[in-house]
Design an enzyme around this catalytic site. Structure first.
Site, PDB file in Angstrom:
ATOM      1  N   LYS A 158       0.414  -1.399  -0.345  1.00 10.93           N
ATOM      2  CA  LYS A 158       0.073  -0.348   0.406  1.00 10.93           C
ATOM      3  C   LYS A 158       0.885   1.388   0.158  1.00 10.93           C
ATOM      4  CE  LYS A 158      -4.080   1.934   2.074  1.00 10.93           C
ATOM      5  NZ  LYS A 158      -4.563   2.282   0.371  1.00 10.93           N
TER       6      LYS A 158
HETATM    7  C1  LIG Z   1      -6.632   0.491  -4.282  1.00 16.51           C
HETATM    8  C2  LIG Z   1      -6.937  -0.109  -3.429  1.00 16.51           C
HETATM    9  N1  LIG Z   1      -7.538  -1.277  -3.352  1.00 16.51           N
HETATM   10  C3  LIG Z   1      -8.088  -2.555  -2.289  1.00 16.51           C
HETATM   11  C4  LIG Z   1      -8.517  -2.017  -1.035  1.00 16.51           C
HETATM   12  C5  LIG Z   1      -9.046  -2.006   0.057  1.00 16.51           C
HETATM   13  O1  LIG Z   1      -8.261  -2.681   1.027  1.00 16.51           O
HETATM   14  P1  LIG Z   1      -8.435  -2.472   2.435  1.00 16.51           P
HETATM   15  O2  LIG Z   1     -10.179  -3.637   2.896  1.00 16.51           O
HETATM   16  O3  LIG Z   1      -7.026  -3.456   3.326  1.00 16.51           O
HETATM   17  O4  LIG Z   1      -8.918  -1.435   3.308  1.00 16.51           O
HETATM   18  C6  LIG Z   1      -7.765   0.077  -0.708  1.00 16.51           C
HETATM   19  C7  LIG Z   1      -8.222   0.219   0.419  1.00 16.51           C
HETATM   20  O5  LIG Z   1      -7.494   0.989   1.075  1.00 16.51           O
HETATM   21  C8  LIG Z   1      -7.556   0.323  -2.058  1.00 16.51           C
HETATM   22  O6  LIG Z   1      -6.838   1.689  -1.681  1.00 16.51           O
END
Ligand SMILES: Cc1ncc(COP(=O)(O)O)c(C=O)c1O
Length: 294
Positions: A158
């Site tokens: 991330k």
């Molecule tokens: C690009 C992206 N994909 C998927 C997610 C979903 O991730 P999570 O469920 O861990 O928040 C996020 C959220 O932060 C994101 O920014």
């Protein structure tokens, strides 16, 4: 336009100390700003409890190590700092945003000796999408940019830099009247949205793309688990855009988006139905067990 995010009241945890909100600043010559050497998390706190707190802290540490730096606080210390931020800001329901970045000691591509900073902020963020549309279904554009090959970018972290194409795609979608955009991957298969994972339903079975070139969201994993608990089959597989005509329901998941129904993606149409509604309710019960029991 609401109040700017740098002008809120409250405190931010910054490199081990709580500082007044407006004083949580950094120098313009920070590596994180120039070269996107920054990783972050997005989490929600429900009724005073951060949902999957430790999993988020672990992912933050992992994302940093993918970017070749180590956050000098342990998972337990990060968990404690997040809880302190919630407590000191007097929040029960809030969004939590930890971010780690490389500082200023070296300013060039190489940043071998840069200090690693960590800040944790939290604010009240009710619903990522218009609450009325969450069940009715939001409208998605089809993005021009694609999720990159994991050999081209650190796709599974991330990492701030990966959001460059997300912001461009979301802006374009909003200009065209959509709430968000669905992105394909580098091979032209369905991937995810700009900040959430995507699911489809056909004849009672859930289909979702394999998360091998985008974030395997913590909400995605939770929703897969919730669906399985209900006895609903979940198939993780390659999904081509041509197949979208065959799906009846579509929904997206994320810590910010929670579970949100989708009614349209470009020319494809979906009807938010029983499985989407069930998983929205199950996710609410999972994240807010006390409220659900009351
Ligand atoms: C690009 C992206 N994909 C998927 C997610 C979903 O991730 P999570 O469920 O861990 O928040 C996020 C959220 O932060 C994101 O920014």
């Amino acid at each position: 336009m609401g109040i700017s995010f740098d002008k809120f009241d409250g405190v931010i945890w910054y490199d081990g100390k709580l500082v007044p909100w407006t004083e949580a600043t950094l120098h313009v010559l920070s590596h994180g700003l120039h070269y996107a050497s920054a990783v972050f998390e997005g989490e929600r706190c429900y009724g005073g409890e951060i949902f999957k707190c430790t999993q988020h802290s672990e992912r933050l540490k992992r994302s940093a190590s993918v970017l070749d730096f180590e956050i000098p606080w342990s998972v337990a210390e990060i968990d404690a700092a997040k809880r302190l931020v919630i407590e000191k800001n007097n929040f029960r329901d809030a969004y939590v945003r930890p971010i780690a970045w490389r500082g200023s000691e070296m300013m060039g591509v190489s940043a071998q000796s840069n200090t690693i900073h960590l800040a944790i902020a939290s604010w009240q963020w009710p619903s990522y999408f218009n609450p009325e549309e969450r069940l009715k279904g939001i409208r998605l554009d089809l993005a021009e940019y694609r999720r990159p090959d994991p050999k081209t970018a650190p796709s599974l972290a991330k990492a701030a830099g990966l959001y460059m194409i997300c912001t461009i795609s979301k802006h374009r979608a909003e200009r065209r009247g959509y709430a968000d955009a669905m992105m394909l991957d580098w091979q032209g298969r369905v991937a995810e949205c700009t900040g959430a994972n995507i699911f489809f339903v056909r004849e009672g079975v859930i289909h979702t793309p394999i998360a091998d070139c985008f974030l395997d969201g913590i909400t995605r994993q939770t929703v897969i688990e919730l669906a399985k608990r209900r006895g609903i089959e979940v198939v993780e597989r390659r999904i081509l855009p041509d197949e979208l005509t065959g799906f009846s329901e579509c929904f997206i998941t994320g810590s910010a988006a929670e579970v949100t129904a989708v009614a349209e993606i470009a020319d494809w149409r979906f009807t938010p139905g029983q499985i989407t509604k069930q998983l929205m309710d199950d996710y609410t019960a999972e994240t807010q067990p006390k409220a659900a029991a009351a």
